[in-house]
Write a protein that holds these residues in place. Structure first.
Motif: not given
Ligand code: MG
Length: 299
Positions: A27-40, A64-72
């Protein structure tokens, strides 16, 4: 009486397949466009505030953004993620030069290695038991994050082409939500967005880890080549591979494109039995490429 983990699992285990094919959707970050706003807007600002990283905020944000949005590590539990972010931050030369004091994560890491599930309540209980002051900044941060999420996370939209894909699946597969969000929140969010009718059941965090959720639903019921997970994080991939199923990534940063790709070709291949092999491998390569394990400042 409140349902236990075993109750939730039994509900999943007792479902009768209606179709030959199973599709699990995160759901989160897949169906819903939620990850950017939530983390940033929620996790990262509170990271800087609660851990007193103002003097190195630029580097703290990058980490923070590397770990939670743009990495493994995307999709990691919050306490695992914060320990990883701090260990990356403290070794950056810019941070060492600025003499910023980085909180010690040894106690947090020791706790997280032996605890399951890693919830804010479990950490608060550990602090009550040990009174170790090293836990304090992480508890404060977690409380502030929850408050920020409540204030800021409003009107989170679906990605384009989510509905088209779910429509294309209708009547052809048993669709389950496979997520670490509480079941009640999943049912509410999917209903509010008019997509709960596509789903047989929402498997939330109460059932256990994602690999266990998929196992409870699919074991002895679906042929592994007829099991597909749609997700945005390496954890989703691992969960379905633990059950020998197939994976379609919603590649972070290119979500619109991948939902469209799923609607226009991925689903047809899955139903036709031509997904596994070359096609899936090329998807997985692109997914891994978009989520590196080495941060850009070290490359
Ligand atoms: Mg996700």
């Amino acid at each position: 009486m409140e349902r236990t983990k075993a109750d939730y699992r039994n509900i999943l285990r007792s479902h009768e397949p209606q179709k030959e094919f199973f599709i699990g959707v995160d759901s989160d970050g897949c169906v819903f466009d939620s990850m950017e706003v939530k983390h940033k807007e929620c996790f990262c600002p509170m990271f800087i505030k609660a851990l007193k990283l103002q003097s190195v905020s630029k580097f703290a944000r990058q980490v923070w953004e590397f770990v939670n949005l743009y990495s493994q590590f995307r999709g990691s539990n919050r306490f695992i993620a914060i320990a990883r972010a701090l260990s990356l931050l403290k070794e950056r030369p810019e941070v060492i030069k600025r003499k910023c004091r980085i909180p010690d994560t040894a106690a947090l890491e020791e706790w997280s290695a032996r605890t399951n599930p890693l919830t804010p309540a479990a950490l608060a209980a550990e602090y009550e038991r040990t009174k170790n002051p090293d836990f304090r900044p992480f508890i404060d941060w977690s409380v502030e994050v929850n408050r920020a999420v409540k204030e800021i996370m409003r009107g989170v939209p679906l990605f384009p082409f989510v509905k088209e894909s779910l429509d294309a699946v209708k009547g052809r597969a048993d669709v389950f939500i496979v997520s670490q969000t509480p079941t009640e929140a999943l049912e509410r969010e999917w209903t509010e967005n008019g997509i709960y009718q596509y789903v047989r059941y929402a498997a939330g965090q109460e059932v256990g880890k994602k690999a266990d959720q998929i196992r409870c639903i699919t074991e002895d019921r679906y042929d592994p080549e007829k099991i597909l997970m749609i997700g945005d994080s390496p954890g989703d991939l691992k969960a379905v591979k633990a059950n020998n199923g197939l994976f379609f990534p919603i590649v972070p940063g290119r979500e619109d494109e991948y939902w469209q790709k799923l609607a226009e070709e991925g689903l047809d291949r899955f139903f036709a039995g031509t997904f596994k092999g070359e096609y899936e491998n090329s998807l997985l390569e692109e997914f891994a490429h978009c989520l590196p394990d080495i941060p850009p400042w070290k490359r």
